[in-house]
Scaffold this motif. Structure first.
Motif, PDB file in Angstrom:
ATOM      1  N   ASN A   1       0.819  -1.200   0.000  1.00  0.00           N
ATOM      2  CA  ASN A   1       0.000   0.000   0.000  1.00  0.00           C
ATOM      3  C   ASN A   1       0.854   1.251   0.000  1.00  0.00           C
ATOM      4  OD1 ASN A   1      -2.686  -0.860  -0.077  1.00  0.00           O
ATOM      5  ND2 ASN A   1      -2.642  -1.445   2.071  1.00  0.00           N
TER       6      ASN A   1
ATOM      7  N   TYR B   1       3.933   1.547  -1.122  1.00  0.00           N
ATOM      8  CA  TYR B   1       4.576   1.716  -2.431  1.00  0.00           C
ATOM      9  C   TYR B   1       3.610   2.319  -3.432  1.00  0.00           C
ATOM     10  CZ  TYR B   1       8.915  -0.809  -1.455  1.00  0.00           C
ATOM     11  OH  TYR B   1      10.129  -1.186  -0.980  1.00  0.00           O
ATOM     12  N   PHE B   2       2.386   1.757  -3.501  1.00  0.00           N
ATOM     13  CA  PHE B   2       1.415   2.280  -4.465  1.00  0.00           C
ATOM     14  C   PHE B   2       1.098   3.740  -4.164  1.00  0.00           C
ATOM     15  CE2 PHE B   2       0.127  -2.297  -5.094  1.00  0.00           C
ATOM     16  CZ  PHE B   2       0.543  -2.340  -6.401  1.00  0.00           C
TER      17      PHE B   2
ATOM     18  N   ALA C   1       3.862   5.999  -5.400  1.00  0.00           N
ATOM     19  CA  ALA C   1       3.862   6.176  -6.849  1.00  0.00           C
ATOM     20  C   ALA C   1       2.774   7.154  -7.265  1.00  0.00           C
ATOM     21  CB  ALA C   1       3.676   4.829  -7.543  1.00  0.00           C
ATOM     22  N   ALA C   2       1.562   6.969  -6.737  1.00  0.00           N
ATOM     23  CA  ALA C   2       0.461   7.848  -7.117  1.00  0.00           C
ATOM     24  C   ALA C   2       0.711   9.271  -6.650  1.00  0.00           C
ATOM     25  CB  ALA C   2      -0.842   7.323  -6.522  1.00  0.00           C
TER      26      ALA C   2
ATOM     27  N   LEU D   1       3.245  10.994  -8.994  1.00  0.00           N
ATOM     28  CA  LEU D   1       2.661  11.342 -10.290  1.00  0.00           C
ATOM     29  C   LEU D   1       1.665  12.488 -10.136  1.00  0.00           C
ATOM     30  CD1 LEU D   1       2.529  10.647 -13.268  1.00  0.00           C
ATOM     31  CD2 LEU D   1       0.886   8.872 -12.766  1.00  0.00           C
TER      32      LEU D   1
ATOM     33  N   THR E   1      -7.389  -3.091  -0.849  1.00  0.00           N
ATOM     34  CA  THR E   1      -7.336  -3.039  -2.302  1.00  0.00           C
ATOM     35  C   THR E   1      -6.293  -2.026  -2.741  1.00  0.00           C
ATOM     36  OG1 THR E   1      -9.135  -1.448  -2.189  1.00  0.00           O
ATOM     37  CG2 THR E   1      -9.717  -3.712  -2.789  1.00  0.00           C
ATOM     38  N   PRO E   2      -5.477  -2.394  -3.743  1.00  0.00           N
ATOM     39  CA  PRO E   2      -4.416  -1.477  -4.184  1.00  0.00           C
ATOM     40  C   PRO E   2      -4.947  -0.140  -4.676  1.00  0.00           C
ATOM     41  CG  PRO E   2      -4.079  -3.675  -5.074  1.00  0.00           C
ATOM     42  CD  PRO E   2      -5.420  -3.692  -4.438  1.00  0.00           C
ATOM     43  N   PHE E   3      -6.138  -0.114  -5.296  1.00  0.00           N
ATOM     44  CA  PHE E   3      -6.570   1.177  -5.835  1.00  0.00           C
ATOM     45  C   PHE E   3      -6.888   2.166  -4.709  1.00  0.00           C
ATOM     46  CE2 PHE E   3     -11.028   2.308  -5.364  1.00  0.00           C
ATOM     47  CZ  PHE E   3     -11.595   1.143  -4.868  1.00  0.00           C
TER      48      PHE E   3
ATOM     49  N   ALA F   1      -5.005   2.544  -2.114  1.00  0.00           N
ATOM     50  CA  ALA F   1      -3.717   3.166  -1.828  1.00  0.00           C
ATOM     51  C   ALA F   1      -3.391   4.219  -2.878  1.00  0.00           C
ATOM     52  CB  ALA F   1      -2.633   2.098  -1.771  1.00  0.00           C
ATOM     53  N   LEU F   2      -3.680   3.913  -4.164  1.00  0.00           N
ATOM     54  CA  LEU F   2      -3.439   4.896  -5.217  1.00  0.00           C
ATOM     55  C   LEU F   2      -4.250   6.161  -4.957  1.00  0.00           C
ATOM     56  CD1 LEU F   2      -3.492   2.791  -8.532  1.00  0.00           C
ATOM     57  CD2 LEU F   2      -1.520   3.693  -7.328  1.00  0.00           C
ATOM     58  N   THR F   3      -5.538   5.976  -4.606  1.00  0.00           N
ATOM     59  CA  THR F   3      -6.402   7.131  -4.369  1.00  0.00           C
ATOM     60  C   THR F   3      -5.907   7.946  -3.174  1.00  0.00           C
ATOM     61  OG1 THR F   3      -8.178   5.684  -5.113  1.00  0.00           O
ATOM     62  CG2 THR F   3      -8.819   7.802  -4.188  1.00  0.00           C
TER      63      THR F   3
ATOM     64  N   PHE G   1      -2.884   9.907  -4.117  1.00  0.00           N
ATOM     65  CA  PHE G   1      -3.335  11.000  -4.982  1.00  0.00           C
ATOM     66  C   PHE G   1      -3.881  12.149  -4.141  1.00  0.00           C
ATOM     67  CE2 PHE G   1      -6.772  13.006  -7.371  1.00  0.00           C
ATOM     68  CZ  PHE G   1      -6.176  13.264  -8.594  1.00  0.00           C
TER      69      PHE G   1
ATOM     70  N   GLN H   1      -3.252   9.075 -14.313  1.00  0.00           N
ATOM     71  CA  GLN H   1      -3.446   8.650 -12.933  1.00  0.00           C
ATOM     72  C   GLN H   1      -4.872   8.142 -12.731  1.00  0.00           C
ATOM     73  OE1 GLN H   1      -1.027   8.554 -10.164  1.00  0.00           O
ATOM     74  NE2 GLN H   1      -2.716   7.162  -9.854  1.00  0.00           N
TER      75      GLN H   1
ATOM     76  N   ILE I   1      -6.030   4.354 -11.707  1.00  0.00           N
ATOM     77  CA  ILE I   1      -6.881   4.122 -10.532  1.00  0.00           C
ATOM     78  C   ILE I   1      -8.115   3.316 -10.945  1.00  0.00           C
ATOM     79  CG2 ILE I   1      -8.393   5.245  -8.842  1.00  0.00           C
ATOM     80  CD1 ILE I   1      -6.365   7.390  -8.458  1.00  0.00           C
TER      81      ILE I   1
ATOM     82  N   PHE J   1      -7.024  -0.239 -11.786  1.00  0.00           N
ATOM     83  CA  PHE J   1      -6.697  -0.949 -10.545  1.00  0.00           C
ATOM     84  C   PHE J   1      -7.987  -1.342  -9.814  1.00  0.00           C
ATOM     85  CE2 PHE J   1      -2.264  -1.081  -8.816  1.00  0.00           C
ATOM     86  CZ  PHE J   1      -1.617  -0.781  -9.986  1.00  0.00           C
ATOM     87  N   ALA J   2      -8.936  -0.385  -9.757  1.00  0.00           N
ATOM     88  CA  ALA J   2     -10.177  -0.667  -9.048  1.00  0.00           C
ATOM     89  C   ALA J   2     -10.920  -1.823  -9.694  1.00  0.00           C
ATOM     90  CB  ALA J   2     -11.054   0.586  -9.024  1.00  0.00           C
TER      91      ALA J   2
ATOM     92  N   TYR K   1      -5.166  -7.686  -4.019  1.00  0.00           N
ATOM     93  CA  TYR K   1      -4.026  -8.300  -3.351  1.00  0.00           C
ATOM     94  C   TYR K   1      -4.125  -9.797  -3.444  1.00  0.00           C
ATOM     95  CZ  TYR K   1      -2.189  -3.999  -1.564  1.00  0.00           C
ATOM     96  OH  TYR K   1      -1.631  -2.759  -1.467  1.00  0.00           O
TER      97      TYR K   1
ATOM     98  N   LEU L   1       9.062  11.030 -12.116  1.00  0.00           N
ATOM     99  CA  LEU L   1       7.698  11.014 -12.653  1.00  0.00           C
ATOM    100  C   LEU L   1       7.485   9.771 -13.506  1.00  0.00           C
ATOM    101  CD1 LEU L   1       5.068  12.638 -13.330  1.00  0.00           C
ATOM    102  CD2 LEU L   1       6.348  13.685 -15.182  1.00  0.00           C
TER     103      LEU L   1
ATOM    104  N   ALA M   1       7.302   6.705 -11.313  1.00  0.00           N
ATOM    105  CA  ALA M   1       6.029   6.610 -10.592  1.00  0.00           C
ATOM    106  C   ALA M   1       4.923   6.103 -11.506  1.00  0.00           C
ATOM    107  CB  ALA M   1       5.655   7.976 -10.003  1.00  0.00           C
TER     108      ALA M   1
ATOM    109  N   GLN N   1       3.081   1.709 -11.816  1.00  0.00           N
ATOM    110  CA  GLN N   1       1.651   1.423 -11.819  1.00  0.00           C
ATOM    111  C   GLN N   1       1.238   0.732 -13.119  1.00  0.00           C
ATOM    112  OE1 GLN N   1      -0.680   4.935 -10.707  1.00  0.00           O
ATOM    113  NE2 GLN N   1       1.150   5.852  -9.882  1.00  0.00           N
TER     114      GLN N   1
ATOM    115  N   MET O   1       5.908  -6.459  -7.530  1.00  0.00           N
ATOM    116  CA  MET O   1       6.635  -5.203  -7.483  1.00  0.00           C
ATOM    117  C   MET O   1       8.025  -5.367  -8.090  1.00  0.00           C
ATOM    118  SD  MET O   1       4.414  -3.208  -6.187  1.00  0.00           S
ATOM    119  CE  MET O   1       5.288  -1.695  -5.781  1.00  0.00           C
TER     120      MET O   1
END
Lengths: 451, 451, 451
Positions: free
Chosen positions: B249, B251-252, B255-256, B259, B299-301, B303-305, B308, C19, C23, C26-27, C32, C91, C94, C98, C122
């Motif tokens: 989580n 790491y994701f 990254a997000a 970016l 859920t990984p998304f 973590a991205l959100t 962000f 991005q 997302i 991913f969603a 996982y 950038l 990152a 993803q 990863m």
């Protein structure tokens, strides 16, 4: 210019010869440890042979991790001894690792006239390379790359010999290398420096080692030392379970040493600002003092006290002993290895001797047979063990002085001793010169020459 | 000059007193954990006591690895808060580690009036040191080293107290320290900054925190944070098996967050170039937001959100809230800790609260009893757990504001408050000044003074 | 200025779109790995399912450690390809991480139309990101951030496709990525560079890639590569027990490559000093050559010889092939990826092919079924395996050339190809400019433009 080109070709030829030599010697003698290709210890089916099969796998991974961290430490170390010539230092590291595998293999790993290497051998080679870098730190700026390579060529076998005598002969406990790395490296380098002394040249550069590189390398180096050294210094403790004391002691010692630097520094140096380089010195001094005692100290406050003393000793020596060393004993010490490695290493040995004489099964518990196996099985008393530890110091100092003397004499031979002017050019041939004036070492030298 | 010399001696004396104090307290109270010297858990022969004997060894190694990485993180952290005064920050780190072992030991490890330390205690001390560095980030450049040391002396016990209340009393799940490290550290520092506010002095420096150090430290620091933080932030997850979510989580989220910085930055700042320092801020903000939620997000998304949102919040706050904070609330914030740690920490707490209220055994599986033990055994509902998580935020903010206020008032006392001019000199006494003009912080300050 | 502002907003918008896209994807698809939340493999109670339950735990930790070291490597790698634009490179990293999780997931992890990620994913994403950074190294300075992002967007699926064909279809053994990372990345980038060639613009910059950034980044990068690469390159060896050869071979190869650089450099470049950047190139070349052969070499002297040859090949190519590439084949190569990754990667493939054809159960022992499973179970002869390895090279080159051509053509479209002047401004919009003149890349470019 013709001479400079010739020197460049000499260096090229020497590297070619050395690389060819190690390849031939590796081809003849060095093999991978056959045990590392047997997968048995990780398979539950071979329980019969191995009493604790499940431990085989993590032990193996640890050896791997150590090699990794060992290299990390080694290259962090570079940033202290290689500011003026990182490229040159990397060259020395690359050669010394190969050469140390061979030299240490002769003493340790020889079976049916083959040297079997494993990840553990890489850690031993790292230990050796650290000692070589310390020695070179004493003469940095006054030897050319060819002399540095020859110095490594000669020092590595002597290091392996000293290590063998201490570990396998005197049965001295010195897991973190207070004696084998720090004391040996420092006094070997100082002896070479003494023999290489040239009255006219060095007088001009008297101010040379007063300052310190006030730059990003000191920061990066200090950070890497804090990260990698504690794990590295405990890499050869007899068994993994004995490690936590060594690691924690080293951390506590680092913290106390850093804080204590601020106590004495403002008193000794009334002008000038405290820089990260001084704290890096404190880090190294505390590592040198904890090398032997790390796995023996059973109370955290002992580590704090030792770190405190190490940084005070290092600062006092740098203030009062270094000028005497330079003017009376005619021994230049470019990177101050005497203050940072030599004296703290000796202090660490005394501390280790004291702790050895006090070791009881009561305090050490199961750990006694790991740290002092001969005391645990009754073949030595603690007093005897302490005497052997002290004898280790005498042997190390004698071998370092003897080896350094011979090496220095060889490096002085006319063939190698380029005249001062050319020497300076040559030592820059391999030196990274930052065009924005960030080569502080070179900068200092030039200022030194002007004054 | 006499005053400057006196201040140097005061600092020297204070360090001596503090080092002596910790040595005495360590000698009286601190012992190595006797369990770490018992080798039993790694020996197959003691199966009887330990149901999973073979796991003992790797668990031990992990604790060791964590201490290693924890320190790595801590010193990487330095490169953000210590650009202008790495030597000073190292001094604070060296003292805080010793002091945190003592302060946390009083709450956690006390048995028969002894504090037993292990590698795990070093990780806890690292957490504490991170919070102190965040707090100092808010007042950096306006306090002298003596004030910084006293601030650490006072903040460490309060940090340990807050941590104890949250973990052992409210049973709040906060493995990565969204509350204990980021929120507490940021608001403590801001409160100190508010109390230390001096109208005349600060007006001159209003532009101070607009720029950012555009240099190699930001790059090295960002790299180290990416390497070490994910592992560090998951160091206190209840059991190792619960870790992968926390690490992945984070790491994701990193990254997000990186970016997403590029999305808002060009809109908010029409002039100026995006620098690594901004991305380092994004890295820290995403770490702050993931501190509590890291082990809860399934859920990984998610973590991205979260990453962000964290970087958008941090950027918006830096653009619109910081000027208000400075002009209306008279709170300077040298390193922008409010944007990077304070608000993202609160956002992370809200996220963690939301996730706690949604936690079901269905999604979490075996993990539920590790992350929310009280929910798993039925003594709390998820709604109750969410309320306790939120209460943790209130307690943290109150303690930070209260503690910061008292600390600031103490630091304002006449004895410590050196006059502005001297203060500036003093804060440089410990500051690394790069002779090639690389001390960007100092450079900015001087420019700030001119304007 | 209006155009510049527009370009900044285009970049901002593109990042926002990308991005949002990841997302949403991913969603929809990414979850996982449910196995990482089952704690079974670490509990002694589920012995029934897992034949070696005690190994589950350390294996898991290793995957975690690899992800950590993988990121370490990746960001260390940055310091080579991102000197002029670390922020821009971060950038790309990152975004690519993803995107690679998604692209590789389509080939590898797809079950019931979900992508299950774990720490191992990863590491795979890191491998992919390394290849993208190599490709960008060929065109650095001549593409703007928008073009870089689009290049990553297109290259990632092709990388995943190539990797899938080689690993799962041709059953090629390439654990360290000689083919998949180094060869693919280098020739993809060179092809893009060829298609992007603009006669007028590039003529002015002919001197561009002669020099090297003589700065602290090269030192830090080299140190990190030595620390992290050996572990990273062996991260996908079939089983952990097969690793030591890969790690040790890479270390030996690094040492020989570094030493050997000093042999040829003074002969090829009579003027100029050897800088750390050259040794960093040698480090990378030896890593490229060891990628495939690392786990196959059974004697240390083979690794020394391979490292020796890699550095010689890289130096000779940089001296004699690069000018031909530039003038005859009209292919600029900003960072010299052809010399450092392309040719050494091909050399590594030839070496791997040779070793595959010589592989016998006698030499490899239990290891044979790990490195060449099809040879071990008799479904392929060693000669056949060697042919498949060679076929992998052909496939990689074809895919890289084809994909690079298409990508270059897309990047040339008028919409993206900003006029030279604006392009230069834009590429600086994301570039870290050091106010003290440390942006050597920019410095060189400007000098290049003047000449």
């Amino acid at each position: 210019m013709a001479e400079r080109a010739a020197a460049r070709l000499h260096l090229s030829g020497l590297c070619f010869f050395l690389q060819l030599l190690t390849i031939v010697l590796f081809a003849t003698f060095v093999r991978y440890n056959p045990e590392s290709s047997k997968l048995c210890s990780t398979e539950p089916s071979c329980n019969q042979k191995d009493p604790s099969p499940t431990l085989g796998y993590p032990r193996f991974r640890d050896a791997h991790l150590r090699a990794l961290l060992g290299f990390g430490f080694l290259l962090a170390f570079l940033s202290r001894y290689g500011v003026g010539s990182v490229a040159g230092s990397l060259l020395i590291v690359a050669f010394t690792i190969q050469w140390a595998i061979l030299a240490q293999g002769l003493f340790y790993f020889s079976q049916n006239s083959k040297i079997y290497v494993s990840t553990q051998s890489m850690v031993s080679a790292d230990f050796c390379t650290a000692a070589i870098l310390i020695s070179i730190g004493a003469v940095l700026g006054r030897v050319n790359p060819i002399q540095m390579l020859l110095m490594a060529l000669l020092e590595v076998p002597l290091f392996a010999c000293n290590e063998y005598i201490l570990r396998s002969f005197l049965m001295v406990s010195d897991s973190g290398g207070s004696l084998t790395i720090h004391t040996f490296g420092a006094y070997f380098g100082l002896m070479v420096s003494r023999v290489l002394h040239r009255p006219h040249k060095d007088k001009k550069k008297e101010q040379q080692d007063v300052g310190h590189q006030p730059d990003v390398f000191a920061v990066v180096g200090t950070i890497c030392l804090w990260i990698f050294w504690p794990s590295f210094a405990s890499a050869t403790t007899t068994q993994d379970s004995a490690e936590p004391w060594a690691v924690l002691n080293l951390y506590f010692s680092l913290a106390a040493s850093t804080l204590a630097t601020v106590i004495l520094w403002p008193i000794l140096y009334e002008e000038g600002t405290l820089q990260v380089a001084q704290l890096q010195d404190a880090t190294l001094a505390s590592a040198a003092v904890m090398g032997m005692a790390g796995e023996m100290l059973s109370t955290p406050f002992g580590a704090l006290t030792a770190g405190f003393l190490a940084s005070q000793l290092s600062l006092l020596s740098s203030r009062f002993l270094s000028p005497i060393l330079r003017s009376r004993l005619k021994t230049e010490d470019t990177c101050g290895v005497h203050n940072v490695h030599g004296l703290p290493g000796i202090l660490g040995t005394f501390l280790g001797t004291l702790l050895a004489s006090l070791a009881t099964a009561d305090v050490f518990g199961d750990r006694l047979e790991l740290v002092f196996p001969l005391v645990a099985d009754g073949s030595r008393t603690t007093a005897e063990q302490a005497q052997w530890q002290l004898l280790g110091l005498v042997v190390t100092l004698l071998l370092a002085a003897f080896g350094g003397g011979i090496t220095g004499a060889l490096l002085r031979t006319k063939m190698l001793r380029t005249p001062p002017e050319k020497n300076e050019i040559e030592s820059k041939a391999l030196r990274e010169v930052d065009e924005d004036g960030c080569d502080h070492q070179a900068g200092r030298e030039e200022r030194g020459t002007i004054v």
